[in-house]
Design an enzyme around this catalytic site. Structure first.
Site, PDB file in Angstrom:
ATOM      1  N   LYS A   1       0.229 -13.736 -35.393  1.00 39.87           N
ATOM      2  CA  LYS A   1       0.888 -14.172 -36.632  1.00 39.87           C
ATOM      3  C   LYS A   1       1.064 -13.033 -37.627  1.00 39.87           C
ATOM      4  CE  LYS A   1      -2.189 -17.282 -37.830  1.00 39.87           C
ATOM      5  NZ  LYS A   1      -3.154 -17.230 -36.728  1.00 39.87           N
TER       6      LYS A   1
ATOM      7  N   ARG B   1     -14.216 -19.848 -33.980  1.00 39.24           N
ATOM      8  CA  ARG B   1     -12.880 -19.887 -34.585  1.00 39.24           C
ATOM      9  C   ARG B   1     -11.862 -20.580 -33.688  1.00 39.24           C
ATOM     10  NH1 ARG B   1     -12.589 -14.025 -35.591  1.00 39.24           N
ATOM     11  NH2 ARG B   1     -10.374 -14.246 -35.966  1.00 39.24           N
TER      12      ARG B   1
ATOM     13  N   ARG C   1     -12.396  -6.640 -35.727  1.00 42.94           N
ATOM     14  CA  ARG C   1     -12.583  -7.001 -37.133  1.00 42.94           C
ATOM     15  C   ARG C   1     -13.998  -7.546 -37.327  1.00 42.94           C
ATOM     16  NH1 ARG C   1      -8.061 -11.082 -39.107  1.00 42.94           N
ATOM     17  NH2 ARG C   1      -9.756 -12.586 -38.993  1.00 42.94           N
TER      18      ARG C   1
ATOM     19  N   ARG D   1      -9.856  -6.385 -31.054  1.00 47.22           N
ATOM     20  CA  ARG D   1      -9.371  -6.121 -32.401  1.00 47.22           C
ATOM     21  C   ARG D   1     -10.434  -5.471 -33.287  1.00 47.22           C
ATOM     22  NH1 ARG D   1      -6.356 -11.115 -35.371  1.00 47.22           N
ATOM     23  NH2 ARG D   1      -8.479 -11.771 -35.814  1.00 47.22           N
TER      24      ARG D   1
ATOM     25  N   ARG E   1      -4.040 -24.797 -42.311  1.00 48.03           N
ATOM     26  CA  ARG E   1      -4.893 -24.859 -41.122  1.00 48.03           C
ATOM     27  C   ARG E   1      -5.486 -26.249 -40.928  1.00 48.03           C
ATOM     28  NH1 ARG E   1      -6.098 -18.962 -41.204  1.00 48.03           N
ATOM     29  NH2 ARG E   1      -7.386 -18.383 -39.437  1.00 48.03           N
TER      30      ARG E   1
END
Ligand code: AMP
Length: 183
Positions: free
Chosen positions: A13, A140, A129, A127, A88
């Site tokens: 996204k 998540r 993060r 990633r 969400r």
């Protein structure tokens, strides 16, 4: 052009939002970015939000709805906006509907980036993060399935949903999105 980018964590996204705003004059509204900045700045909101973010859980609806209300009311969204990571939950989606009605900034399309679960996990692990460790990722994705996935049929029911395969090169995905939003 007023868009929502919908998809699981790791679906791309953010990357696609950046590409669309570079091409059109759109305001990029990423609730994740707004919240991460608040965490960095150690504001009361950031300190509160970080407890949820670090665990991979959703920040309470009232908090994020307030943030979006503030952001969407700024003048730059009149030229068009992209919501990235919001809504969400169906509560957030209902609040957004009321807000866009009130502001006269109706949604045009909800771009849903479809990516399989295994691909999501490997992208998120790569990633690096702060909230991308294996346990948080699992939380998540589960939160996404339970709370956010119902928005697919929610927006399908409103005739706004465009399903975009979220695999392939970044350029291929961008072209598919452009075909869906411009066509
Ligand atoms: P993101 O960058 O969109 O993956 O968001 C990172 C984290 O911020 C999420 O895991 C949530 O904890 C929080 N967050 C971002 N957007 C929302 C939202 N719309 N509702 C609730 N929590 C959110």
């Amino acid at each position: 052009m007023n868009l929502i980018l919908l998809g699981a964590p790791g679906s791309g996204k953010g990357t696609q939002a950046e590409r669309l705003i570079a091409r059109f004059n759109l305001a990029h509204i990423s609730t994740g970015d707004i919240l991460r900045k608040a965490v960095r700045d150690q504001t009361p909101l950031g300190i509160e939000a970080n407890r949820y973010m670090a665990a991979g859980e959703l920040v309470p609806d009232s908090v994020v709805i307030g943030l979006v209300e503030e952001r969407l009311g700024l003048p730059d969204t009149a030229a068009g906006y992209i919501l990235d990571g919001f809504p969400r939950t169906t509560t957030q989606a209902d609040a957004l509907g009321a807000l866009t009605d009130r502001l006269g900034r109706a949604l045009h399309k909800v771009v849903y980036l479809e990516v399989g679960e295994e691909e999501l996990v490997s992208r998120l692990l790569g990633r690096g993060r702060a909230d991308d460790n294996e346990e948080t990722i699992r939380t998540r994705l589960q939160v996404y399935r339970l709370q956010t996935e119902p928005l697919i049929s929610y927006y399908e029911g409103k005739g706004l949903l465009a399903r975009i395969p979220g695999t392939g090169t970044m350029d291929e995905i961008t072209s598919r999105i452009l075909a869906a939003v411009e066509g």
